[in-house]
Write an enzyme that holds these catalytic residues in place. Sequence first.
Site, PDB file in Angstrom:
ATOM      1  N   HIS A  94       0.839  -1.207   0.000  1.00 21.05           N
ATOM      2  CA  HIS A  94       0.000   0.000   0.000  1.00 21.05           C
ATOM      3  C   HIS A  94       0.873   1.254   0.000  1.00 21.05           C
ATOM      4  O   HIS A  94       0.697   2.154  -0.842  1.00 21.05           O
ATOM      5  CB  HIS A  94      -0.904  -0.016   1.240  1.00 21.05           C
ATOM      6  CG  HIS A  94      -1.816   1.165   1.353  1.00 21.05           C
ATOM      7  ND1 HIS A  94      -3.183   1.067   1.207  1.00 21.05           N
ATOM      8  CD2 HIS A  94      -1.577   2.478   1.612  1.00 21.05           C
ATOM      9  CE1 HIS A  94      -3.732   2.255   1.364  1.00 21.05           C
ATOM     10  NE2 HIS A  94      -2.770   3.135   1.611  1.00 21.05           N
ATOM     11  N   GLU A  95       1.819   1.320   0.924  1.00 18.52           N
ATOM     12  CA  GLU A  95       2.650   2.514   1.042  1.00 18.52           C
ATOM     13  C   GLU A  95       3.602   2.650  -0.150  1.00 18.52           C
ATOM     14  O   GLU A  95       3.959   3.757  -0.545  1.00 18.52           O
ATOM     15  CB  GLU A  95       3.442   2.483   2.349  1.00 18.52           C
ATOM     16  CG  GLU A  95       2.599   2.342   3.610  1.00 18.52           C
ATOM     17  CD  GLU A  95       1.500   3.386   3.745  1.00 18.52           C
ATOM     18  OE1 GLU A  95       1.608   4.471   3.108  1.00 18.52           O
ATOM     19  OE2 GLU A  95       0.526   3.133   4.470  1.00 18.52           O
ATOM     20  N   HIS A 115       1.901   4.508  -2.880  1.00 23.13           N
ATOM     21  CA  HIS A 115       2.005   5.950  -2.630  1.00 23.13           C
ATOM     22  C   HIS A 115       3.381   6.473  -3.048  1.00 23.13           C
ATOM     23  O   HIS A 115       3.501   7.549  -3.643  1.00 23.13           O
ATOM     24  CB  HIS A 115       1.789   6.244  -1.142  1.00 23.13           C
ATOM     25  CG  HIS A 115       0.385   6.068  -0.674  1.00 23.13           C
ATOM     26  ND1 HIS A 115      -0.710   6.350  -1.477  1.00 23.13           N
ATOM     27  CD2 HIS A 115      -0.123   5.667   0.526  1.00 23.13           C
ATOM     28  CE1 HIS A 115      -1.820   6.115  -0.784  1.00 23.13           C
ATOM     29  NE2 HIS A 115      -1.486   5.688   0.416  1.00 23.13           N
TER      30      HIS A 115
END
Length: 243
Positions: A142-143, A146
């Site tokens: 997820h990160e 980003h």
Amino acid sequence: MGDVIPPNEEIKRPKPPLDESSVRGFNWWRRTFQYKTGLGLTTVEKDRYENDYQFIIQRDQCNKCYEYRDWLLKYSPTVIFMAQQIAKLNKKDTNALKFDESKIICDICPEWRSGGFHPELGILLCQNRIRDKWHLEDTMAHEMVHYFDNLKWQVDWLNLKHHACSEIRASSLSGECRFMQEFSRRGFGFKVSGGHQECVRRRATLSVMGNPNCKDQKHAEKIVNEVWDSCFGDTRPFEEIYR
């Protein structure tokens, strides 16, 4: 971004034990027994035990978090792929395509979340919120989405549409909204048909609500809906959604 790395002053950090031998073997067992029963410990000793206990917990959490991080960087197909894509975007030397592992750190988080991304500092893994290796894999993925978005499009994280778009992509592509993950979180309340999209919408909305420029849940839902079609359909750098 959504989950911004917290400033250090928000985190309560216990001091190292005065005597390392006091937190090992028989001595630690004896102190634990006294603490649990209240026998033979002064108020000062109880406070010291509590400090030492929290120190050991945080040290063990930190060690386990880095152990999992390093294992995933070596063996997780999703994490390896994202690391390669980030390295390509972030390369300074075309002959040295390597992901900088120092950009992923483990630390204590004061809030109930599993990770965060900061465009200047990198990725934070919340060692006190990680359930297991596979939970950490989803969090890292997820990160890293980003991270990828920030490098590729120079995201303005205070712009709600930019933020919402990256949250949609991160929740959709990381694997955190696949069937078994949602079932473990929501049980039979999880919808098999359309469940993936519902999960992505819910998690993106929650993250956007944490943006200082977001007024409330309705505002977050409106922004997520406005960018949904273009952002949910954008699976870069993957060819398709991982479920």
